[in-house]
Design a protein around this motif. Structure first.
Motif, PDB file in Angstrom:
ATOM      1  N   MET A   1       0.842  -1.204   0.000  1.00 49.67           N
ATOM      2  CA  MET A   1       0.000   0.000   0.000  1.00 49.67           C
ATOM      3  C   MET A   1       0.875   1.251   0.000  1.00 49.67           C
ATOM      4  O   MET A   1       1.944   1.292   0.589  1.00 49.67           O
ATOM      5  N   GLY A   2       0.403   2.291  -0.618  1.00 48.85           N
ATOM      6  CA  GLY A   2       1.076   3.566  -0.552  1.00 48.85           C
ATOM      7  C   GLY A   2       0.425   4.421   0.517  1.00 48.85           C
ATOM      8  O   GLY A   2      -0.412   3.978   1.294  1.00 48.85           O
ATOM      9  N   HIS A   3       0.833   5.686   0.555  1.00 52.10           N
ATOM     10  CA  HIS A   3       0.231   6.607   1.511  1.00 52.10           C
ATOM     11  C   HIS A   3      -1.239   6.798   1.200  1.00 52.10           C
ATOM     12  O   HIS A   3      -1.656   6.741   0.059  1.00 52.10           O
ATOM     13  N   ARG A   4      -2.018   7.075   2.219  1.00 50.25           N
ATOM     14  CA  ARG A   4      -3.432   7.360   2.027  1.00 50.25           C
ATOM     15  C   ARG A   4      -3.670   8.847   2.108  1.00 50.25           C
ATOM     16  O   ARG A   4      -3.053   9.553   2.894  1.00 50.25           O
ATOM     17  N   ALA A   5      -4.597   9.312   1.298  1.00 52.49           N
ATOM     18  CA  ALA A   5      -4.990  10.716   1.311  1.00 52.49           C
ATOM     19  C   ALA A   5      -6.371  10.831   1.926  1.00 52.49           C
ATOM     20  O   ALA A   5      -7.196   9.951   1.761  1.00 52.49           O
ATOM     21  N   ARG A   6      -6.589  11.902   2.625  1.00 48.06           N
ATOM     22  CA  ARG A   6      -7.912  12.107   3.203  1.00 48.06           C
ATOM     23  C   ARG A   6      -8.924  12.377   2.103  1.00 48.06           C
ATOM     24  O   ARG A   6      -8.582  12.880   1.047  1.00 48.06           O
ATOM     25  N   PRO A   7     -10.208  12.069   2.368  1.00 48.80           N
ATOM     26  CA  PRO A   7     -11.236  12.350   1.365  1.00 48.80           C
ATOM     27  C   PRO A   7     -11.196  13.817   0.962  1.00 48.80           C
ATOM     28  O   PRO A   7     -11.045  14.700   1.795  1.00 48.80           O
ATOM     29  N   GLY A   8     -11.359  14.055  -0.349  1.00 50.16           N
ATOM     30  CA  GLY A   8     -11.375  15.413  -0.849  1.00 50.16           C
ATOM     31  C   GLY A   8     -10.003  16.007  -1.064  1.00 50.16           C
ATOM     32  O   GLY A   8      -9.864  17.135  -1.493  1.00 50.16           O
ATOM     33  N   HIS A   9      -8.940  15.269  -0.713  1.00 49.66           N
ATOM     34  CA  HIS A   9      -7.590  15.753  -0.915  1.00 49.66           C
ATOM     35  C   HIS A   9      -6.853  14.797  -1.825  1.00 49.66           C
ATOM     36  O   HIS A   9      -7.072  13.599  -1.801  1.00 49.66           O
TER      37      HIS A   9
ATOM     38  N   GLY B   1       5.583   9.734  -5.306  1.00 48.34           N
ATOM     39  CA  GLY B   1       6.967   9.950  -4.937  1.00 48.34           C
ATOM     40  C   GLY B   1       7.635  10.894  -5.901  1.00 48.34           C
ATOM     41  O   GLY B   1       7.088  11.284  -6.923  1.00 48.34           O
ATOM     42  N   PRO B   2       8.879  11.296  -5.626  1.00 48.76           N
ATOM     43  CA  PRO B   2       9.584  12.219  -6.502  1.00 48.76           C
ATOM     44  C   PRO B   2       9.640  11.691  -7.920  1.00 48.76           C
ATOM     45  O   PRO B   2       9.823  10.509  -8.160  1.00 48.76           O
ATOM     46  N   ALA B   3       9.492  12.580  -8.864  1.00 53.48           N
ATOM     47  CA  ALA B   3       9.456  12.172 -10.263  1.00 53.48           C
ATOM     48  C   ALA B   3      10.855  12.020 -10.813  1.00 53.48           C
ATOM     49  O   ALA B   3      11.807  12.625 -10.342  1.00 53.48           O
ATOM     50  N   ASP B   4      10.970  11.186 -11.858  1.00 56.99           N
ATOM     51  CA  ASP B   4      12.246  10.984 -12.523  1.00 56.99           C
ATOM     52  C   ASP B   4      12.544  12.090 -13.518  1.00 56.99           C
ATOM     53  O   ASP B   4      13.662  12.227 -13.977  1.00 56.99           O
TER      54      ASP B   4
ATOM     55  N   THR C   1      -7.564   2.562  -4.111  1.00 57.55           N
ATOM     56  CA  THR C   1      -6.114   2.491  -4.257  1.00 57.55           C
ATOM     57  C   THR C   1      -5.761   2.527  -5.744  1.00 57.55           C
ATOM     58  O   THR C   1      -6.270   1.734  -6.531  1.00 57.55           O
ATOM     59  N   ILE C   2      -4.874   3.443  -6.095  1.00 61.36           N
ATOM     60  CA  ILE C   2      -4.455   3.616  -7.480  1.00 61.36           C
ATOM     61  C   ILE C   2      -3.035   3.075  -7.624  1.00 61.36           C
ATOM     62  O   ILE C   2      -2.109   3.548  -6.956  1.00 61.36           O
ATOM     63  N   ASP C   3      -2.870   2.108  -8.493  1.00 55.34           N
ATOM     64  CA  ASP C   3      -1.566   1.494  -8.742  1.00 55.34           C
ATOM     65  C   ASP C   3      -0.858   2.287  -9.833  1.00 55.34           C
ATOM     66  O   ASP C   3      -1.158   2.149 -11.018  1.00 55.34           O
ATOM     67  N   LEU C   4       0.092   3.127  -9.441  1.00 53.74           N
ATOM     68  CA  LEU C   4       0.792   3.959 -10.414  1.00 53.74           C
ATOM     69  C   LEU C   4       1.693   3.136 -11.317  1.00 53.74           C
ATOM     70  O   LEU C   4       1.990   3.556 -12.448  1.00 53.74           O
ATOM     71  N   ALA C   5       2.121   1.965 -10.855  1.00 51.80           N
ATOM     72  CA  ALA C   5       2.887   1.071 -11.734  1.00 51.80           C
ATOM     73  C   ALA C   5       2.023   0.605 -12.901  1.00 51.80           C
ATOM     74  O   ALA C   5       2.508   0.428 -14.030  1.00 51.80           O
TER      75      ALA C   5
ATOM     76  N   TYR D   1      -2.149   5.687  -2.957  1.00 52.70           N
ATOM     77  CA  TYR D   1      -1.341   5.434  -4.141  1.00 52.70           C
ATOM     78  C   TYR D   1      -0.285   4.380  -3.832  1.00 52.70           C
ATOM     79  O   TYR D   1       0.393   4.441  -2.810  1.00 52.70           O
ATOM     80  N   ALA D   2      -0.188   3.420  -4.721  1.00 50.75           N
ATOM     81  CA  ALA D   2       0.798   2.360  -4.605  1.00 50.75           C
ATOM     82  C   ALA D   2       1.603   2.310  -5.893  1.00 50.75           C
ATOM     83  O   ALA D   2       1.261   2.962  -6.876  1.00 50.75           O
TER      84      ALA D   2
END
Length: 409
Positions: free
Chosen positions: A1-9, A14-17, A45-49, A407-408
């Motif tokens: 799991m990645g970090h969770r964001a509060r509803p509405g936020h 992570g830092p971009a390449d 949960t959104i899998d950015l990979a 986000y994961a």
């Protein structure tokens, strides 16, 4: 799991390449457990990979054409800034949105890559967009004149893309307007105030890859490009293909393809299967409580479902206010642990019920009911869309209310 964001936020990845997508929003928020806030009950949960995988696949299908990833409607419900970063990391060259407000929000989030916005109300803030280095889609002579006037005051060339209506009869200039608009833009180019980066249009039946209208629209588009060149323009980033055409009609790639729904792993042509795409969205909710019910007991409004025998139901605190369509009542199931269980009764504003039967696994409050996910036991947005007679695009953009994003990948 990645970090969770509060509803509405929205929460940054992570830092971009790539420096094109770095910015202040790259500082991750603290997980709820560390910040002292309660864990959200419903998490998408959104899998950015998966986003990166899909964009890489689209780049491959595009051949030598570049890829624009469309993140309008808050990234089709997946989070615009986060998905834009992932797409740019995977090699997308540009980002597309519908409105100027969406484009400005991306700039505030630190996205520095080229952004095109193409749907403008009569009072659209063209100056704010151009000052933020946002490219504007132009669909009328009035818009072309407005952009020309503002561009003349900025002291640097601005980018516009001219949108042609080739048969969708929606946004875009009609054929009889093409020449007057092109002459206006050519004059502005000679003044040095703007540059026409590309011409673009949108296909009406791209989800039917062999439909003759696709070729008719492509022919009209080529005529528009030829006319632009005769009138003194030299567009180098012409784009017609959307997700469906990008995946099935490589002959229509031109210089750039605009990929929306496919970037998120949802097939634009469901009858052809997943086309190698990976869905990025999973959806789960923590069970609030379980309770025993007797044979003949009805549950939820109207007692649309009645227990045939005594058993246990689980209460899941998600409803239509959070993006779960009420029309799905009694027509979907969830995974809890390694089993699937049917949702029963009517979906309410804030909650729905699941029939656990005899509850052989001893399911208790706090466990997660997975509504959508990557497992073969999980539901899919396309499955829901088929059940409701709609499209996955609509359902992806419904998630809201108390549904938090994580986000994961």
């Amino acid at each position: 799991m990645g970090h969770r964001a509060r509803p509405g936020h929205r929460q940054a990845a992570g830092p971009a390449d790539d420096d094109r997508c770095r910015g202040p929003a790259d500082r991750p928020l603290q997980p709820a457990a560390m910040s002292g806030a309660a864990e959200p009950a419903v998490v998408a949960t959104i899998d950015l990979a998966a986003i990166r995988h899909n964009v890489a696949l689209l780049r491959q299908r595009a051949g030598g054409a570049a890829v624009m990833v469309v993140v309008k409607a808050d990234g089709y419900g997946h989070g615009a800034a986060e998905c834009a970063r992932a797409a740019l990391q995977a090699g997308a060259r540009e980002v597309g949105v519908a409105t100027i407000d969406e484009a400005l929000a991306l700039r505030r989030a630190g996205i520095r890559a080229p952004i095109l916005a193409w749907l403008h109300a009569s009072d659209a803030q063209f100056r704010a967009a151009l000052e933020a280095d946002i490219a504007l889609g132009v669909s009328s002579l009035a818009q072309a004149r407005a952009v020309r006037a503002i561009a003349a005051t900025l002291g640097r060339p601005v980018r516009v893309d001219l949108k042609l209506d080739t048969g969708l009869a929606r946004n875009g200039a009609q054929a009889e307007q093409w020449a007057p608009i092109m002459r206006e833009l050519a004059a502005a180019e000679r003044e040095g105030g703007l540059r026409v980066h590309g011409l673009f249009s949108h296909l009406a039946r791209a989800d039917e890859p062999l439909h003759p209208l696709i070729d008719e629209q492509a022919a009209r588009f080529r005529q528009g490009v030829a006319l632009a060149r005769r009138l003194g323009l030299a567009p180098t980033a012409n784009h017609l293909a959307n997700s469906a055409a990008a995946l099935t009609r490589p002959d229509l790639a031109f210089d750039l393809v605009r990929a929306g729904i496919a970037s998120y792993g949802l097939s634009p042509i469901p009858q052809l299967g997943d086309l190698g795409l990976r869905p990025a969205l999973s959806l789960g909710a923590r069970i609030a409580l379980t309770k025993r019910i007797g044979a003949g007991d009805g549950v939820s409004y109207g007692h649309a479902w009645t227990a045939e025998r005594a058993g246990t139901v689980a209460l899941v605190p998600m409803g239509y206010a959070d993006g779960l369509p009420r029309a799905l009542s009694g027509r979907f199931s969830v995974r809890i642990g390694g089993r699937r269980y049917p949702a029963v009764g009517r979906i309410c504003m804030d909650q729905f019920l699941v029939d656990l039967g005899d509850n052989p696994d001893g399911i208790q409050a706090g466990e997660t009911a997975t509504l959508l996910g990557p497992s073969a036991l999980d539901g899919t947005l396309q499955g829901w869309a088929d059940e409701l007679g709609t499209i996955s695009y609509e359902l992806a953009t419904l998630l809201r209310g108390r549904t938090a994003r994580a986000y994961a990948g």
